[in-house]
Design an enzyme around this catalytic site. Structure first.
Site, PDB file in Angstrom:
ATOM      1  N   GLU A 160      27.598  56.272  40.317  1.00 37.67           N
ATOM      2  CA  GLU A 160      28.058  57.110  38.623  1.00 37.67           C
ATOM      3  C   GLU A 160      27.074  57.082  39.015  1.00 37.67           C
ATOM      4  O   GLU A 160      26.395  56.914  38.057  1.00 37.67           O
ATOM      5  CB  GLU A 160      28.570  55.255  38.550  1.00 37.67           C
ATOM      6  CG  GLU A 160      28.906  55.138  36.934  1.00 37.67           C
ATOM      7  CD  GLU A 160      29.367  54.328  36.339  1.00 37.67           C
ATOM      8  OE1 GLU A 160      28.996  53.938  34.320  1.00 37.67           O
ATOM      9  OE2 GLU A 160      29.263  52.839  37.096  1.00 37.67           O
ATOM     10  N   ARG A 202      36.083  48.927  28.855  1.00 44.24           N
ATOM     11  CA  ARG A 202      36.225  48.623  27.710  1.00 44.24           C
ATOM     12  C   ARG A 202      37.435  49.100  27.262  1.00 44.24           C
ATOM     13  O   ARG A 202      38.091  48.216  25.831  1.00 44.24           O
ATOM     14  CB  ARG A 202      35.047  48.425  26.705  1.00 44.24           C
ATOM     15  CG  ARG A 202      34.263  47.961  26.699  1.00 44.24           C
ATOM     16  CD  ARG A 202      32.895  47.628  25.172  1.00 44.24           C
ATOM     17  NE  ARG A 202      33.282  47.554  24.037  1.00 44.24           N
ATOM     18  CZ  ARG A 202      32.661  47.313  22.753  1.00 44.24           C
ATOM     19  NH1 ARG A 202      31.396  48.324  22.536  1.00 44.24           N
ATOM     20  NH2 ARG A 202      33.811  47.886  21.925  1.00 44.24           N
ATOM     21  N   LYS A 245      32.146  58.263  40.369  1.00 45.01           N
ATOM     22  CA  LYS A 245      32.665  57.847  38.955  1.00 45.01           C
ATOM     23  C   LYS A 245      31.672  58.699  38.161  1.00 45.01           C
ATOM     24  O   LYS A 245      30.377  57.734  37.469  1.00 45.01           O
ATOM     25  CB  LYS A 245      32.448  56.280  38.651  1.00 45.01           C
ATOM     26  CG  LYS A 245      33.364  55.984  37.285  1.00 45.01           C
ATOM     27  CD  LYS A 245      32.330  54.107  37.020  1.00 45.01           C
ATOM     28  CE  LYS A 245      33.016  53.168  35.637  1.00 45.01           C
ATOM     29  NZ  LYS A 245      33.093  51.949  36.021  1.00 45.01           N
ATOM     30  N   SER A 262      35.133  55.088  31.238  1.00 52.77           N
ATOM     31  CA  SER A 262      35.890  55.399  29.806  1.00 52.77           C
ATOM     32  C   SER A 262      34.614  55.745  28.495  1.00 52.77           C
ATOM     33  O   SER A 262      35.152  56.412  27.491  1.00 52.77           O
ATOM     34  CB  SER A 262      36.973  54.431  28.952  1.00 52.77           C
ATOM     35  OG  SER A 262      36.684  53.175  29.427  1.00 52.77           O
ATOM     36  N   GLY A 263      33.620  55.664  28.986  1.00 51.73           N
ATOM     37  CA  GLY A 263      32.901  55.326  28.004  1.00 51.73           C
ATOM     38  C   GLY A 263      32.807  54.811  26.681  1.00 51.73           C
ATOM     39  O   GLY A 263      32.977  53.928  26.510  1.00 51.73           O
ATOM     40  N   GLY A 264      32.403  55.647  25.566  1.00 48.61           N
ATOM     41  CA  GLY A 264      32.702  55.055  23.893  1.00 48.61           C
ATOM     42  C   GLY A 264      33.957  55.519  23.529  1.00 48.61           C
ATOM     43  O   GLY A 264      33.952  55.429  22.729  1.00 48.61           O
ATOM     44  N   ARG A 317      29.453  40.275  24.100  1.00 52.72           N
ATOM     45  CA  ARG A 317      31.314  40.895  24.218  1.00 52.72           C
ATOM     46  C   ARG A 317      31.819  40.367  23.172  1.00 52.72           C
ATOM     47  O   ARG A 317      33.299  40.201  22.560  1.00 52.72           O
ATOM     48  CB  ARG A 317      31.631  41.308  25.298  1.00 52.72           C
ATOM     49  CG  ARG A 317      30.899  42.317  25.798  1.00 52.72           C
ATOM     50  CD  ARG A 317      31.948  44.298  25.633  1.00 52.72           C
ATOM     51  NE  ARG A 317      31.515  44.756  25.780  1.00 52.72           N
ATOM     52  CZ  ARG A 317      31.836  45.964  26.986  1.00 52.72           C
ATOM     53  NH1 ARG A 317      32.259  45.014  27.855  1.00 52.72           N
ATOM     54  NH2 ARG A 317      30.800  47.207  27.700  1.00 52.72           N
TER      55      ARG A 317
END
Length: 360
Positions: free
Chosen positions: A185, A303, A227, A271-273, A41
Site C-alpha cells: 500500500e 471508513r 493497494k 477509499s482515502g478521504g 472513531r
C-alpha cells in the site's frame, strides 16, 4: 468491468489466496485501525474506547449476515487478531468460519524521515519475521503494510520515495517467506492543493519505484496485491469539486497501465478521504472503463464501509441488527461497483466527504 475466468489455483497456495481476495464481485474490508484511531472513531459517536467496546464493534462487523457475499477478506489489527467474541471464539476464527480470509496489518506507523523535512517513512521491519510466524499461527492468510507520500511542489523527494518503496519490498519478501500474501500500500495522500495531473505524476513515480524494489527483493508478484490511492486532486485544489468519476477512472487506469505488471492479480483501491458514495461511484467507473485490464479492480475500503455503520450503532446493543443491515447494504453497493453495475440512484442522501487523511 474487469472480468476473469474463475481460478482453479487452490486457495491454500499464495497465488490462490491472492486470487481469492480479488474474486469477481468481492473485495476487502479494512478493519485494522490502531488503538489511537479507534479512540477517535468511537469518540465521534460518543462511545468510550475500551477493549469491550472495541470487541463489540468488531463482532458486529464480522458477524453481519451475508458479509461473505461481497467481502473476501478482512484486515485486522494486532489486538483484534487475539480477541475473543462474546461466545468465546477468536474473531479470526469467526471470519474463517464464514468463508472470509483474515489478514493482519503489520507496519508500526510512520515516523519523520531523517534529512527530509515534512516527509515520513513507515517503520516496523525489526522483528517482523518473528511477528509473521506468530500471526500465521493465529490464522492470518495475508498482510498489509502502508506507506504514505505527501504531494507538494517539491514533494515527495526521491529519498522519501526510495525509502518507502524499499521498506514495502522488504516487508513483502518477509510476508511471502512466512506464507502470507502481502498487500503493498503506497498511499499518495489527498491532503494539499495539487491538481489531478500532479497526483498522476507522483503516483506514477511511486509505483515505478515500488515495483523496481519488489523485483530487487525477488518478490513473486503473482502472490501480491496492490493497494493504491485513486488519482485524485488535492482536497484544497480547485479541481476537487469539479473532477468527474470518469476522469478519475481514466487517469487512474492510465497510471496503472504504465506501472503495474500484468502478473499482479488485483488492485484493491483504498477509499482515502472520500465519502462512501464517492468511493463507490469511482470504483464503479473504474470497473466500467477497465473491462480489458489484466488485473481485477477491487476495493480495500475502511471508513467508506464503516462510517455509516458506526453512525447506526452508536454503542447501543439494540442497534446491532440495524447497524449490520447498514453494513450489508453498503457492502452490496460496493460489490455492485466491483462488477461495474452500481446505480447511484440507490443511495440515500449524500453526506459530506470524510476529509483528508481518513485512510482506508
Amino acid at each position: 468491468m474487469a472480468t476473469s475466468t474463475p481460478s482453479t489455483t487452490p486457495a491454500s497456495t499464495l497465488s490462490g489466496t491472492a486470487q481469492a481476495l480479488v474474486a469477481p464481485g468481492k473485495g476487502i474490508l479494512a478493519a485494522d485501525e490502531s488503538l489511537p484511531t479507534m479512540v477517535k472513531r468511537l469518540a465521534r459517536i460518543g462511545v468510550e474506547s475500551t477493549e469491550d467496546t472495541r470487541r463489540s464493534y468488531r463482532e458486529l462487523l464480522f458477524t453481519t449476515p451475508g458479509l461473505a457475499d461481497t467481502v473476501s477478506g478482512v484486515i485486522l489489527f494486532d489486538e483484534t487478531m487475539r480477541q475473543r467474541s462474546s461466545t468465546g471464539a477468536f474473531l479470526p476464527e469467526i471470519l474463517a468460519g464464514a468463508g472470509i480470509l483474515p489478514g493482519i496489518k503489520v507496519d508500526a506507523g510512520t515516523v519523520p524521515l531523517a534529512g527530509a523535512p515534512g516527509e515520513l517513512v513507515t517503520q516496523g521491519l525489526d522483528g517482523l519475521r518473528e511477528r509473521f510466524a506468530e500471526y500465521a499461527a493465529l490464522g492470518a492468510r495475508f498482510a498489509k503494510w502502508r506507506a504514505v507520500l505527501r504531494v507538494g511542489p517539491l514533494l515527495p523527494s526521491s529519498a522519501c520515495v526510495e525509502a518507502n518503496a524499499h521498506a514495502l519490498a522488504r516487508y513483502a519478501a518477509l510476508a511471502q517467506d512466512a506464507g502470507l500474501v502481502p498487500i503493498v500500500e503506497p498511499e499518495v495522500l489527498m491532503d494539499g492543493s495539487h491538481g489531478t495531473e500532479r497526483c498522476a505524476e507522483v503516483t506514477r513515480q511511486v509505483l515505478r519505484q515500488v515495483y523496481a524494489e519488489l523485483a530487487r527483493q525477488h518478490v513473486d508478484l503473482a502472490s501480491t496485491l496492490l493497494k493504491p490511492s485513486m488519482v485524485l486532486p488535492g482536497t484544497t485544489s480547485p479541481e476537487a469539486e469539479q473532477v468527474s468519476d470518469d476522469e478519475v477512472a481514466a487517469r487512474t487506469i492510465a497510471v496503472l497501465r504504465d506501472t503495474v505488471p500484468a502478473s499482479v492479480p488485483g488492485v484493491v483501491f483504498l477509499s482515502g478521504g472520500q465519502s462512501p458514495q464517492q468511493a463507490t461511484a469511482r470504483l464503479d467507473a473504474l470497473n466500467r472503463l477497465g473491462v480489458h485490464q489484466p488485473w481485477q479492480l477491487s476495493f480495500s475500503f475502511g471508513r467508506a464501509l464503516q462510517a455509516p455503520v458506526l453512525d447506526a450503532w452508536r454503542g447501543e446493543p439494540e442497534n446491532v441488527a440495524p447497524a449490520q443491515a447498514v453494513l450489508a447494504e453498503r457492502a452490496r453497493l460496493t460489490g455492485a461497483a466491483r462488477r461495474g453495475c452500481y446505480e447511484r440512484t440507490e443511495e440515500p442522501a449524500v453526506p459530506e466527504p470524510l476529509g483528508p487523511g481518513a485512510g482506508g
